[in-house]
Design an enzyme around this catalytic site. Structure first.
Site, mmCIF file in Angstrom:
data_model
loop_
_atom_site.group_PDB
_atom_site.id
_atom_site.type_symbol
_atom_site.label_atom_id
_atom_site.label_comp_id
_atom_site.label_asym_id
_atom_site.label_seq_id
_atom_site.Cartn_x
_atom_site.Cartn_y
_atom_site.Cartn_z
ATOM 1 N N ASP A 208 50.520 40.858 -81.432
ATOM 2 C CA ASP A 208 51.187 42.005 -82.063
ATOM 3 C C ASP A 208 50.153 42.899 -82.736
ATOM 4 O O ASP A 208 49.202 42.395 -83.349
ATOM 5 C CB ASP A 208 52.160 41.507 -83.144
ATOM 6 C CG ASP A 208 53.569 41.310 -82.604
ATOM 7 O OD1 ASP A 208 53.762 41.400 -81.380
ATOM 8 O OD2 ASP A 208 54.481 41.071 -83.431
ATOM 9 N N GLU A 300 60.799 37.271 -77.302
ATOM 10 C CA GLU A 300 60.515 36.076 -78.119
ATOM 11 C C GLU A 300 61.517 34.960 -77.797
ATOM 12 O O GLU A 300 61.163 33.777 -77.755
ATOM 13 C CB GLU A 300 60.571 36.438 -79.608
ATOM 14 C CG GLU A 300 60.181 35.301 -80.527
ATOM 15 C CD GLU A 300 60.097 35.748 -81.982
ATOM 16 O OE1 GLU A 300 58.999 36.132 -82.424
ATOM 17 O OE2 GLU A 300 61.134 35.720 -82.673
#
Ligand code: UD2
Length: 350
Positions: A208, A300
């Protein structure tokens, strides 16, 4: 006469049998040689099969002779954390590895580590800190290639990179849904591996952008399939994990199932392992989309489903993805990588 004939027939039959055995043996050996030659050819030929990889990684770990390091013990060590999963994968915590030893083992292998990071829309604002801190802590002294996916290539900051480290900008379209940006990463990672990385990159980590490195992240994190434990749930019962709970979704994890809750913000491993992960998650995400389902936490959720079935061979503790807004728990002796505090309303497109 009939007796002589009988003997002759037996002899002829025996000779024929011998010839058949000889033929089978010779043709089998020929096939083995051929298939070996074909395999060697496939290995050399870069354009053959888009799913074929040359594995440069060696499982054989060679330590330099006369290297001195702290004596390992099997009766003393950390007692406040669990350093191995029930399927015997290491869980990496500070104090469970010797970084000097690991670097000495991996340096002669001359490995290349790729990192992907997405900075789409306003998330470009996080890129400078991400890149600058990666220079200080992420695989320092190793060959690193960072791939930045962005819709704002002109705004990619100039960050001085050490020798052996480089950055490539990958233009991507913008989107007006953050969920799509986050989820499409799997498809783009799959394509990047197929089109650019195979045959000259060993490992890849997908990270990220709204995060910074604060401590070493290096060779101790290398493995086949590497997952990072989410900092928000590692002390919880599995019933509290935010898995996708609708059975109709391909990301479904049933009550009573699931090992850990892993984060979507950091995962990696050997190129071919991450390729399979990205391809599978993308396919499942698209199959869900066809029936109007978007998993609770997009890619996710799919990653968590994947890791439940395909157990990671190395698990990184929450040291490898903390969150700045959380106070440090006692078992966290070092924070290596952490998500910055952000105001979602300001930075997301929706
Ligand atoms: C969590 C996960 C994230 C992802 C998401 C579910 C962690 C720490 N984070 O974070 O990886 O699984 O849940 O979708 O595990 N991005 C852009 N532009 C945007 C929006 C997102 O570039 O407008 C990229 C960027 O690289 C960002 C990543 O997508 O770091 C994930 O988005 P997020 O940080 O907004 O997701 P978040 O905080 O809910």
């Amino acid at each position: 006469m009939p007796l002589i004939n009988g003997k002759a027939v037996t002899a002829v039959l025996l000779i024929a049998l011998l010839l058949v055995i000889l033929y089978c043996y010779v043709s089998q050996s020929y096939r083995v040689v051929l298939s070996f030659q074909e395999k060697s050819k496939a290995t050399e030929d870069d354009t053959s099969d888009p799913e074929a990889f040359v594995t440069r990684h060696e499982l054989h770990l060679v330590s330099p002779d006369h290297l001195r390091y702290k004596q390992p013990s099997i009766v003393q060590g950390r007692t406040d954390v669990v350093a191995v999963t029930p399927w015997l994968a290491p869980v990496v915590w500070e104090g469970t590895f010797d970084s000097g030893l690991l670097d000495s083992i991996y340096r002669p292998k001359n490995i290349t580590v790729a990192a992907t990071v997405f900075a789409v829309g306003k998330y470009i604002m996080f890129l400078k800190d991400f890149l600058e801190t990666a220079e200080k802590y992420f695989f320092v002294g190793f060959r690193v290639h960072v791939y930045v996916f962005t819709d704002r290539p002109n705004e990619v900051p100039q960050v001085k990179m050490a020798a052996g480290r480089q950055l490539t900008v990958m233009p991507v379209p913008s989107s007006n849904r953050w969920q799509e940006i986050s989820a499409r990463r799997m498809e783009l990672i799959q394509t990047l591996i197929e089109k650019k990385l195979r045959n000259h990159t060993d490992y890849i980590f997908c990270l990220d952008v709204d995060s910074k490195f604060h401590g070493r992240w290096g060779t101790e994190s290398l493995g086949g399939l590497v997952a990072v434990i989410h900092p928000g749930y590692y002390r919880n019962e599995r019933s509290k994990f935010p898995y996708e709970r609708r059975p109709a979704s391909r990301a479904y994890v049933a009550p009573g199932e699931g090992d850990f809750y892993y984060c979507g913000g950091a995962f990696g491993g050997l190129l071919q392992e991450v390729h399979l992960l990205a391809k599978t998650c993308r396919q499942n995400f698209e199959a869900d989309a066809k029936v109007g389902i978007e998993a609770a936490w997009q890619e996710e959720s799919h990653l968590n489903r994947y890791m439940w079935i395909n157990k990671p061979s190395k698990v990184l503790s929450p040291e490898y993805l903390w969150q700045d807004f959380k106070s440090k728990n006692p078992e966290i002796q070092i924070i290596r990588f952490s998500g910055v505090v952000k105001n979602y309303a300001d930075i997301r497109p929706n």
